[in-house]
Motif scaffolding. Sequence first.
Motif, mmCIF file in Angstrom:
data_model
loop_
_atom_site.group_PDB
_atom_site.id
_atom_site.type_symbol
_atom_site.label_atom_id
_atom_site.label_comp_id
_atom_site.label_asym_id
_atom_site.label_seq_id
_atom_site.Cartn_x
_atom_site.Cartn_y
_atom_site.Cartn_z
ATOM 1 N N ASP A 104 80.553 1.422 -111.817
ATOM 2 C CA ASP A 104 81.730 2.124 -111.342
ATOM 3 C C ASP A 104 81.856 3.455 -112.087
ATOM 4 O OD1 ASP A 104 84.129 2.529 -110.077
ATOM 5 O OD2 ASP A 104 84.922 0.564 -110.570
ATOM 6 N N GLN A 140 78.549 -3.817 -107.194
ATOM 7 C CA GLN A 140 78.353 -2.917 -108.332
ATOM 8 C C GLN A 140 77.463 -3.544 -109.399
ATOM 9 O OE1 GLN A 140 82.399 -1.846 -109.300
ATOM 10 N NE2 GLN A 140 82.240 0.055 -108.143
ATOM 11 N N ARG A 183 89.471 -2.082 -113.043
ATOM 12 C CA ARG A 183 88.387 -3.044 -113.244
ATOM 13 C C ARG A 183 88.756 -4.073 -114.309
ATOM 14 N NH1 ARG A 183 84.894 -3.192 -109.753
ATOM 15 N NH2 ARG A 183 85.169 -5.227 -110.611
ATOM 16 N N THR A 232 80.274 4.448 -107.672
ATOM 17 C CA THR A 232 81.460 5.160 -108.143
ATOM 18 C C THR A 232 82.362 5.521 -106.978
ATOM 19 O OG1 THR A 232 80.170 6.023 -109.960
ATOM 20 C CG2 THR A 232 82.266 7.091 -109.534
ATOM 21 N N GLY A 281 84.388 2.507 -105.901
ATOM 22 C CA GLY A 281 85.517 2.227 -106.782
ATOM 23 C C GLY A 281 86.655 3.213 -106.580
#
Lengths: 98, 552
Positions: free
Chosen positions: B53, B179, B262, B378, B381
């Motif tokens: 992420d 991820q 997260r 990324t 996220g």
Amino acid sequence: MRKIDPDKANAYYRIRTTLICVYLSIGFLVSFVVVFFARALSSFSIMGIPFHYYMGSQGAILTFIILLFVNAKVSDMIDKRFGITPEQMNEKDQAVNQ
Amino acid sequence: MDAQFIVSLVLIVATFALYIGIAVYNKARATSDFYVASRGVPPVFNGMAIGADWMSAASFIGLAGTVMILGYDGLAYIMGWTGGYLLLTFLLAPQLRKYGRYTVPEFIGDRYNSDFARLIAAVATIIISFTYSIGQLSGSGVVIGRLLEVNTVIGTLIGVVLIAFYSALGGMKGITWTQVAQYLVLIIAYLIPVIFMAMQLTQNPLPWLSYGEVISEMKEIDQELGISEYVVPFTEGSKWQFIALMFTLMAGTAGLPHVIVRFYTVKTMKAARWSGAWALLFIGLLYLSAPAYAAFSRFILMTEVAGSSLDNLPAWTQAWVDTGRLSLADGNGDGILQWTELVISNDIVVMATPEIANLGVFVIGLMAAGAMAAALSTAGGLMIAISAALSHDIYYRSINPKATEQKRLAVGRITIVLATVIAGLVALNPPGAITQIVAWAFALASGTFFPALLLGVWWKRSNGAGVVAGMLVGLGVTLAYIFAAKYGGFTILGIIDTGAGVFGATAAILTNVVVSLLTPPPSQKIQDEVTDLRYPEQIQYKNGEVWLRDVK
């Protein structure tokens, strides 16, 4: 729910906070302080790399990683000492029931 | 169609199929799946997911090149981006986990008991994440475009479709496991070339231990050429700029909503602490390797490219000259390329490495798959963060509090698709250099979220008026400094626009403290809730007494 001694809870908070201050100070030392004195620290070297460059490219990161693992491990130990890990709390409940 | 094209295509398609497969397998069924993956992700895997992420196209493609070009001064990025995890894991993540909300704006809104604060935080989340995702999408466009030999525009569109599809489908649960896979792909792709280069240049397969000797040799070459030496500090900017940039990146890291969320995906505060540790270890693998890449690439360029005659350059140079990212102008017309005549873009160092070191088609394809993994994970996220801010914080908490779970999930999915498409359209023609936009996103996060979260967790006297004033002043000061430094030539102690966060954060903290003290304190209930954050979840603070929870 059982009441616990506020002094015990405060002791928990104090020890955790003190440790965090220690970890952050070490982190600050290996990054900001080394950068601040970078020129002076370049006179000696590690593995052929001038000290200030070594700290920037490896030393600081390795210190950060170690600090995080030490924190995780030590925090687990503190939880255990204060008898608040889920396992310990289960044992207590069983003892009460017997 | 040459062998390189086929190998790259096969590798990219295979990894994409893997990600989509994982997303389909972990399809979100409930709101908590969608936002926080049912809070059941084990710390080691959560650490990998945080790593993927966190490490964007800028880290994967640009970091090594930045260090190569800036020398010591580029290390501010390495220390800043890793040091942020200390602030995050020690000061914010476990406490935010205990508070137990879905999003960062929700924490700010509830902790400070202010709908307006939640709204500002939601808007700031959208601005920061959106800015950041433009960089990811245009980065993926460049990679797809170059490796599949299609136009960058088509490359970007392929990336948009893929991100919109899997993030809308899986939500946080799907993204977490996707991820994990993306982390493994990107780290393998990053390490293989640097290990091969280390073997070629130093006969030692461990680049982290062996690049010191390359640095010593470069020192001599630098001195012979009379150019500014690689390891000498502060040749590209003032010492204060280095420190300000490092602070901005650290505080920004600790305040980025898509990274903080997260830490909501794990079960306990204990798991949050371990997640932070694992995350930095996995991130460290790439960040420790970037300076090695930088040293090896600079060394090869100095010894094998610079100093050779212009019609006798390695074949790979031509391909990069054609892309406009490498310029070899024979300024003095002597037919020999001097080091100073070589102008190289940050972005090509990692991508060109397999070619520089002659590593073959498989590694080049792998590199492309790794860069795509970094950009896509990324962006995924970021899209979740945008969608959560819109559907949860603005739609559900402010517009329609009676919305059903299905309705909120639908709004979440629609906003992901919309946000991805809009970011993709902007990314077709990015408004500035990618690294610069990314640095601004960090400066904004350190000027708005970092102070609000820090004081929210550690100072119970901080109140709604304080945080609203703090976030607005922080945002204003950060933006004003960026514009003044970039366009007005205004600087303090040589600090340029990328270091603006240090002023934003200071102003926001001072404002929050002063305004809070001038206005009535928060309710006793909220102060108790903040005191409660001092303890692990087994201990609860209520009405001035401390309680041990029953085990369920």
